[in-house]
Design an enzyme around this catalytic site. Structure first.
Site, PDB file in Angstrom:
ATOM      1  CG  ASP A 196      -4.093   3.272   0.651  1.00  0.00           C
ATOM      2  OD1 ASP A 196      -5.007   2.453   0.865  1.00  0.00           O
ATOM      3  OD2 ASP A 196      -2.890   3.052   0.903  1.00  0.00           O
ATOM      4  CE1 TYR A 246       2.532   1.915   0.682  1.00  0.00           C
ATOM      5  CE2 TYR A 246       0.720   2.248  -0.843  1.00  0.00           C
ATOM      6  CZ  TYR A 246       1.219   1.700   0.317  1.00  0.00           C
ATOM      7  OH  TYR A 246       0.400   0.938   1.106  1.00  0.00           O
ATOM      8  CG  ASP A 306      -3.146  -1.050   5.281  1.00  0.00           C
ATOM      9  OD1 ASP A 306      -4.206  -1.647   5.068  1.00  0.00           O
ATOM     10  OD2 ASP A 306      -2.189  -1.073   4.479  1.00  0.00           O
TER      11      ASP A 306
END
Lengths: 129, 129
Positions: B104, B19, B44
């Protein structure tokens, strides 16, 4: 476009700071549980069965009162009704200092009570000093 | 007592690394979207309306292909089917370098696809170098 309650960064940071203080002082489990809503959930670590409600949360934290520890906030991010933060817990045991640095995610009510908490860490993250 | 799928730390770390590489390289939005399940959600930052599905996720990341950036994994925690991680994104713009360090949280399928992602950051965390 927001979808959820907004709380201020200061409110979220204040509760997180009190959580870390309560873990370090650990004068009583109910002192820690007082930071949560009546029906809050704690999933610690993530993947374990969540603990639900203030009494269960007090029982979950009860073992903390049996040893001396210190805590330090390493990083803090706030958005919406939520915060994510990285912190260090050092527990002083007869065999040495046990150190762990979880990443936690919490949601809050507008008055700064914790409505849910998830702690991300695994045994391989635990260090002995 | 576990309640959810278990994936290995290596599987989770491998997807997170890919990612961050995909964000840095950003050769195409579909390259990033390929890391997600067909019905994955991306929130997000947290508090915004979640983006759902591969096509929407590709569209969400499309603006990334328009500038040069580098990424660095700062911290990583794995448990159960989930990971939490702290990373740095530096975007090179004509006005300077824009730096942000989100926290995250992701969940994964057993084959390492991202089934959900939540990014914790706010505009006050953005720095200009």
């Amino acid at each position: 476009m927001t979808q959820s309650t907004q709380i201020s960064r200061d409110t979220a940071l204040s509760t997180v700071s009190r959580y870390l203080e309560a873990i370090a002082e650990a004068t009583s489990p109910s002192q820690i549980a007082a930071l949560y809503t009546d029906d809050a959930t704690v999933e610690d670590p993530v993947g374990s069965e969540p603990v639900r409600g203030k009494d269960a949360i007090a029982a979950f934290f009860a073992p903390l009162t049996q040893s001396q520890r210190d805590t330090e906030l390493l990083n803090f991010r706030h958005c919406g009704d939520s915060a994510a933060f990285h912190f260090r817990v050092r527990t002083h045991t007869p065999d040495g200092v046990v150190e762990i640095e979880p990443l936690d995610v919490m949601t809050f009510t507008t008055d700064g009570l914790i409505s849910s908490a998830k702690a991300y860490w695994s045994p391989e993250d635990v260090r002995m000093d």
